[in-house]
Design a protein around this motif. Structure first.
Motif, PDB file in Angstrom:
ATOM      1  N   SER A  85       0.822  -1.209   0.000  1.00 26.58           N
ATOM      2  CA  SER A  85       0.000   0.000   0.000  1.00 26.58           C
ATOM      3  C   SER A  85       0.859   1.263   0.000  1.00 26.58           C
ATOM      4  N   SER A  86       0.295   2.322  -0.554  1.00 24.20           N
ATOM      5  CA  SER A  86       1.034   3.577  -0.705  1.00 24.20           C
ATOM      6  C   SER A  86       1.387   4.227   0.625  1.00 24.20           C
ATOM      7  N   TYR A  87       0.681   3.848   1.707  1.00 25.30           N
ATOM      8  CA  TYR A  87       0.986   4.488   2.984  1.00 25.30           C
ATOM      9  C   TYR A  87       2.378   4.132   3.491  1.00 25.30           C
ATOM     10  N   LEU A  88       2.993   3.091   2.910  1.00 25.19           N
ATOM     11  CA  LEU A  88       4.354   2.730   3.303  1.00 25.19           C
ATOM     12  C   LEU A  88       5.404   3.506   2.511  1.00 25.19           C
ATOM     13  N   MET A  89       4.975   4.216   1.475  1.00 22.78           N
ATOM     14  CA  MET A  89       5.929   4.942   0.640  1.00 22.78           C
ATOM     15  C   MET A  89       6.749   5.974   1.425  1.00 22.78           C
ATOM     16  N   PRO A  90       6.118   6.783   2.294  1.00 19.10           N
ATOM     17  CA  PRO A  90       6.926   7.743   3.067  1.00 19.10           C
ATOM     18  C   PRO A  90       8.006   7.074   3.898  1.00 19.10           C
ATOM     19  N   VAL A  91       7.695   5.897   4.443  1.00 22.35           N
ATOM     20  CA  VAL A  91       8.671   5.167   5.256  1.00 22.35           C
ATOM     21  C   VAL A  91       9.851   4.747   4.387  1.00 22.35           C
ATOM     22  N   LYS A  92       9.534   4.253   3.185  1.00 21.89           N
ATOM     23  CA  LYS A  92      10.602   3.829   2.264  1.00 21.89           C
ATOM     24  C   LYS A  92      11.504   5.001   1.905  1.00 21.89           C
ATOM     25  N   HIS A  93      10.903   6.149   1.622  1.00 22.93           N
ATOM     26  CA  HIS A  93      11.683   7.327   1.268  1.00 22.93           C
ATOM     27  C   HIS A  93      12.520   7.821   2.449  1.00 22.93           C
ATOM     28  N   MET A  94      11.964   7.758   3.648  1.00 19.34           N
ATOM     29  CA  MET A  94      12.698   8.178   4.841  1.00 19.34           C
ATOM     30  C   MET A  94      13.905   7.282   5.083  1.00 19.34           C
ATOM     31  N   LEU A  95      13.698   5.971   4.936  1.00 18.61           N
ATOM     32  CA  LEU A  95      14.812   5.035   5.128  1.00 18.61           C
ATOM     33  C   LEU A  95      15.884   5.239   4.057  1.00 18.61           C
ATOM     34  N   ALA A  96      15.447   5.452   2.816  1.00 16.34           N
ATOM     35  CA  ALA A  96      16.401   5.664   1.728  1.00 16.34           C
ATOM     36  C   ALA A  96      17.174   6.965   1.929  1.00 16.34           C
ATOM     37  N   ALA A  97      16.459   8.015   2.366  1.00 15.60           N
ATOM     38  CA  ALA A  97      17.118   9.299   2.606  1.00 15.60           C
ATOM     39  C   ALA A  97      18.115   9.191   3.750  1.00 15.60           C
ATOM     40  N   SER A  98      17.736   8.479   4.804  1.00 12.25           N
ATOM     41  CA  SER A  98      18.635   8.313   5.948  1.00 12.25           C
ATOM     42  C   SER A  98      19.900   7.563   5.547  1.00 12.25           C
ATOM     43  N   ALA A  99      19.724   6.487   4.770  1.00 13.14           N
ATOM     44  CA  ALA A  99      20.894   5.728   4.306  1.00 13.14           C
ATOM     45  C   ALA A  99      21.774   6.596   3.420  1.00 13.14           C
ATOM     46  N   GLY A 100      21.131   7.402   2.576  1.00 10.87           N
ATOM     47  CA  GLY A 100      21.889   8.297   1.706  1.00 10.87           C
ATOM     48  C   GLY A 100      22.717   9.289   2.494  1.00 10.87           C
ATOM     49  N   GLU A 101      22.145   9.819   3.573  1.00 13.89           N
ATOM     50  CA  GLU A 101      22.878  10.788   4.394  1.00 13.89           C
ATOM     51  C   GLU A 101      24.048  10.133   5.128  1.00 13.89           C
ATOM     52  N   VAL A 102      23.847   8.911   5.624  1.00 16.38           N
ATOM     53  CA  VAL A 102      24.927   8.213   6.331  1.00 16.38           C
ATOM     54  C   VAL A 102      26.137   8.043   5.415  1.00 16.38           C
ATOM     55  N   VAL A 103      25.889   7.646   4.166  1.00 18.03           N
ATOM     56  CA  VAL A 103      26.981   7.441   3.211  1.00 18.03           C
ATOM     57  C   VAL A 103      27.571   8.777   2.755  1.00 18.03           C
ATOM     58  N   ALA A 104      26.702   9.731   2.426  1.00 15.91           N
ATOM     59  CA  ALA A 104      27.179  11.031   1.936  1.00 15.91           C
ATOM     60  C   ALA A 104      28.026  11.747   2.981  1.00 15.91           C
ATOM     61  N   CYS A 105      27.673  11.570   4.259  1.00 18.97           N
ATOM     62  CA  CYS A 105      28.414  12.247   5.323  1.00 18.97           C
ATOM     63  C   CYS A 105      29.838  11.724   5.476  1.00 18.97           C
TER      64      CYS A 105
END
Length: 276
Positions: free
Chosen positions: A100-120
């Motif tokens: 369901s689409s209600y999980l999409m924000p969670v997926k984006h948040m997890l992806a963004a968090s992982a991106g920040e950990v690596v980018a930092c």
């Protein structure tokens, strides 16, 4: 950091040539846009850093040498943005689900968090050198870099890593879906400005940790301790030092980023179609 989550969909399970070109164009465009924002708005970043520095704005340099530290920002900006985009897209693809689409924000948040950990991993060393140059305009960037390695080793370049990751992860969660260009520009500016203001205490803590004298308690990287130290000596005004240039830079950065991103992306895709 600009609004770099817009217009990027997760890559499909199997790439076609056109998909690969689009994916690469988006990531390169993101890197170019990140460099454009960092360099154009660098004076605001310098003012913010000097307002947050423990010695105070005037002693940290005031309005003099406003581009001190720009080589560090220029060198680190592109790989930092590219690292975020690649990680963000990969994690979104990895977490791809037909749920369901209600999980999409969670997926984006997890992806963004992982991106920040690596980018930092790239951003923090660049930020440490840049901020020390900003409050010591008479010192050259390479001299500051060498001195950090000589006196503190590689760990000195990663001082403030935890506070930077926390600040960036919280900031990036504001964007959880793909929107139109004009919506991204307007909403990104308002949401980015608000998020920048709210996370300013974390930014102050990061600045204090990165600028602290080696061996001091603040230099240990404890975010709560750094925040408490600022609160004890300067109160609420200290925790929100630099909030106006920080908010202005991030709000303006959204518009600049969007323009640079779209222009670069369109140019790369056009060149890609023209090539055999």
């Amino acid at each position: 950091m600009p609004n770099r989550l817009s217009h990027l969909g997760a890559p499909p399970a199997s790439f076609k040539i056109e998909d690969l070109r689009t994916f690469c164009a988006c990531n390169v465009a993101g890197g170019v846009a990140g460099v454009a924002v960092d360099l154009i708005l660098f004076p605001l970043d310098t003012i913010k850093t000097r307002l947050q520095s423990p010695q105070g704005f005037n002693k940290a340099g005031g309005f003099r040498g406003i581009y001190a530290g720009v080589p560090s920002a220029a060198i680190g900006s592109f790989p930092n943005a590219a690292a975020f985009f690649i990680t963000y897209e990969y994690v979104k693809w990895f977490l791809h689900t037909d749920s369901s689409s209600y999980l999409m924000p969670v997926k984006h948040m997890l992806a963004a968090s992982a991106g920040e950990v690596v980018a930092c991993l790239i951003r923090v060393p660049s930020e440490v050198v840049k901020q020390r140059a900003q409050v010591s305009a008479s010192s050259r960037t390479f001299q500051i870099f060498s001195n950090i390695l000589y006196t503190e080793g590689i760990q000195g370049l990663y001082r403030g890593y935890k506070s930077t990751v926390l600040r960036e992860a919280l900031w990036s969660w504001r964007q959880d879906h793909v929107v139109d260009c004009w919506q991204s520009a307007v909403c990104g500016a308002f949401a980015g400005g608000f998020a920048a203001a709210v996370t300013t205490p974390l930014d102050v803590a990061k600045t204090r940790i990165m600028l602290a004298k080696a061996g001091s308690s603040t230099a240990s990287g404890n975010v709560l301790s750094a925040l408490h130290g600022v609160w004890r000596t300067q109160g609420l005004s200290g925790l929100f030092a630099g909030v106006f240039p920080r908010t202005a830079a991030i709000s303006l950065g959204g518009f600049i980023f969007l323009g640079a991103y779209e222009q670069t992306r369109s140019l790369l895709l056009e060149l890609g179609r023209a090539s055999p």
